[in-house]
Design a protein around this motif. Structure first.
Motif, PDB file in Angstrom:
ATOM      1  N   ALA A  22     -40.473 -57.520  32.427  1.00 31.66           N
ATOM      2  CA  ALA A  22     -40.291 -58.731  33.325  1.00 31.66           C
ATOM      3  C   ALA A  22     -38.949 -58.462  34.080  1.00 31.66           C
ATOM      4  O   ALA A  22     -39.005 -58.746  35.376  1.00 31.66           O
ATOM      5  N   ASP A  23     -37.973 -57.874  33.562  1.00 35.47           N
ATOM      6  CA  ASP A  23     -36.724 -57.707  34.178  1.00 35.47           C
ATOM      7  C   ASP A  23     -36.748 -56.688  35.366  1.00 35.47           C
ATOM      8  O   ASP A  23     -36.457 -56.756  36.466  1.00 35.47           O
ATOM      9  N   GLN A  24     -37.286 -55.486  34.842  1.00 38.37           N
ATOM     10  CA  GLN A  24     -37.683 -54.445  35.790  1.00 38.37           C
ATOM     11  C   GLN A  24     -38.510 -54.959  36.929  1.00 38.37           C
ATOM     12  O   GLN A  24     -38.301 -54.495  38.187  1.00 38.37           O
ATOM     13  N   ALA A  25     -39.662 -55.738  36.669  1.00 35.87           N
ATOM     14  CA  ALA A  25     -40.397 -56.226  37.917  1.00 35.87           C
ATOM     15  C   ALA A  25     -39.777 -56.991  38.634  1.00 35.87           C
ATOM     16  O   ALA A  25     -39.819 -57.062  39.906  1.00 35.87           O
ATOM     17  N   ASP A  30     -37.164 -57.815  43.883  1.00 37.45           N
ATOM     18  CA  ASP A  30     -35.806 -58.053  44.728  1.00 37.45           C
ATOM     19  C   ASP A  30     -35.785 -57.039  45.755  1.00 37.45           C
ATOM     20  O   ASP A  30     -35.450 -57.107  46.947  1.00 37.45           O
ATOM     21  N   ARG A  31     -35.799 -55.529  45.198  1.00 35.48           N
ATOM     22  CA  ARG A  31     -35.632 -54.395  45.997  1.00 35.48           C
ATOM     23  C   ARG A  31     -36.794 -54.445  46.941  1.00 35.48           C
ATOM     24  O   ARG A  31     -36.364 -54.057  48.187  1.00 35.48           O
ATOM     25  N   GLU A  33     -38.372 -57.157  48.576  1.00 31.09           N
ATOM     26  CA  GLU A  33     -37.989 -58.080  49.539  1.00 31.09           C
ATOM     27  C   GLU A  33     -36.710 -57.368  50.505  1.00 31.09           C
ATOM     28  O   GLU A  33     -36.805 -57.719  51.457  1.00 31.09           O
ATOM     29  N   GLU A  34     -35.942 -57.012  49.945  1.00 28.11           N
ATOM     30  CA  GLU A  34     -34.548 -56.210  50.661  1.00 28.11           C
ATOM     31  C   GLU A  34     -35.228 -55.286  51.625  1.00 28.11           C
ATOM     32  O   GLU A  34     -34.934 -55.072  52.685  1.00 28.11           O
ATOM     33  N   LEU A  35     -35.871 -54.399  51.111  1.00 23.47           N
ATOM     34  CA  LEU A  35     -36.409 -53.185  51.864  1.00 23.47           C
ATOM     35  C   LEU A  35     -37.785 -53.711  52.845  1.00 23.47           C
ATOM     36  O   LEU A  35     -37.413 -53.478  54.176  1.00 23.47           O
ATOM     37  N   SER A  36     -38.355 -54.929  52.418  1.00 24.63           N
ATOM     38  CA  SER A  36     -39.131 -55.448  53.474  1.00 24.63           C
ATOM     39  C   SER A  36     -38.333 -56.101  54.744  1.00 24.63           C
ATOM     40  O   SER A  36     -38.655 -56.075  56.023  1.00 24.63           O
ATOM     41  N   GLN A  37     -37.186 -56.643  54.510  1.00 19.92           N
ATOM     42  CA  GLN A  37     -36.409 -57.450  55.446  1.00 19.92           C
ATOM     43  C   GLN A  37     -35.782 -56.208  56.401  1.00 19.92           C
ATOM     44  O   GLN A  37     -35.618 -56.230  57.553  1.00 19.92           O
ATOM     45  N   ARG A  38     -35.279 -55.218  55.723  1.00 17.91           N
ATOM     46  CA  ARG A  38     -34.684 -53.948  56.452  1.00 17.91           C
ATOM     47  C   ARG A  38     -35.871 -53.425  57.642  1.00 17.91           C
ATOM     48  O   ARG A  38     -35.499 -52.858  58.519  1.00 17.91           O
ATOM     49  N   LEU A  39     -36.963 -53.251  56.848  1.00 15.63           N
ATOM     50  CA  LEU A  39     -38.374 -52.617  57.468  1.00 15.63           C
ATOM     51  C   LEU A  39     -38.266 -53.437  58.943  1.00 15.63           C
ATOM     52  O   LEU A  39     -38.474 -53.128  60.041  1.00 15.63           O
ATOM     53  N   GLY A  40     -38.259 -54.789  58.655  1.00 17.03           N
ATOM     54  CA  GLY A  40     -38.358 -55.907  59.931  1.00 17.03           C
ATOM     55  C   GLY A  40     -37.474 -55.758  60.806  1.00 17.03           C
ATOM     56  O   GLY A  40     -37.504 -55.444  62.144  1.00 17.03           O
ATOM     57  N   GLU A  41     -36.147 -55.230  60.425  1.00 16.17           N
ATOM     58  CA  GLU A  41     -35.002 -55.107  61.315  1.00 16.17           C
ATOM     59  C   GLU A  41     -34.996 -53.750  61.877  1.00 16.17           C
ATOM     60  O   GLU A  41     -34.847 -53.770  63.257  1.00 16.17           O
ATOM     61  N   ILE A  42     -35.533 -52.765  61.393  1.00 18.03           N
ATOM     62  CA  ILE A  42     -35.723 -51.492  62.071  1.00 18.03           C
ATOM     63  C   ILE A  42     -36.876 -51.680  62.913  1.00 18.03           C
ATOM     64  O   ILE A  42     -36.766 -50.999  64.062  1.00 18.03           O
TER      65      ILE A  42
END
Length: 140
Positions: A22-25, A30-31, A33-42
């Motif tokens: 559950a912690d790993q998931a 979170d990762r 979500e972070e990558l999706s946000q960065r992908l949107g910026e790019i």
């Protein structure tokens, strides 16, 4: 819960594994979500570059560059007198020599005034200074 120690150990192991998973998931979510946000910026930055390229390609070509006009001789008559004296002498001259040629007293204020005018004529491309303090017309 079971009183069997083996079953109890297995159940504890399963619970521990479930918490770790559950912690790993959560970390992966979170990762993601972070990558999706960065992908949107790019993607947005890429779109801006595409629009910029399209805009630049739509601009008309600039007309051929023309050489900028050099400023002419300043209006003050002293500049014409200096150029006439240099032409009459036909040789490179120093500010002191020009003071003598123009019948000016050899005083620092006159020499520096002539030197300043000579430097201005050099900056405008009307005269050249082949060596420090020596001035002449370009064709000489």
């Amino acid at each position: 819960m079971s009183e069997n120690p083996q079953v109890k150990a297995i159940l504890e192991h399963i619970e521990t594994s479930e918490r770790e998973l559950a912690d790993q998931a959560g970390q992966f979510r979170d990762r993601i979500e972070e990558l999706s946000q960065r992908l949107g910026e790019i993607d947005a930055e890429s779109e801006n570059l595409r629009i910029t390229r399209k805009t630049l390609l739509a601009l008309p070509l600039p007309s051929p560059a023309t050489e900028p006009e050099r400023p002419g001789i300043p209006d003050h008559p002293a500049y014409q007198q200096i150029l006439t004296a240099l032409a009459d002498e036909g040789r490179p001259m120093r500010a002191r020599d020009l003071c003598q040629t123009l019948d000016l007293p050899i005083l620092p204020k006159n020499t520096e005034g002539i030197r300043s005018k000579l430097k201005r004529l050099v900056s405008r491309g009307i005269l050249i200074e082949p060596e420090p303090g020596l001035f002449t017309r370009p064709e000489t």
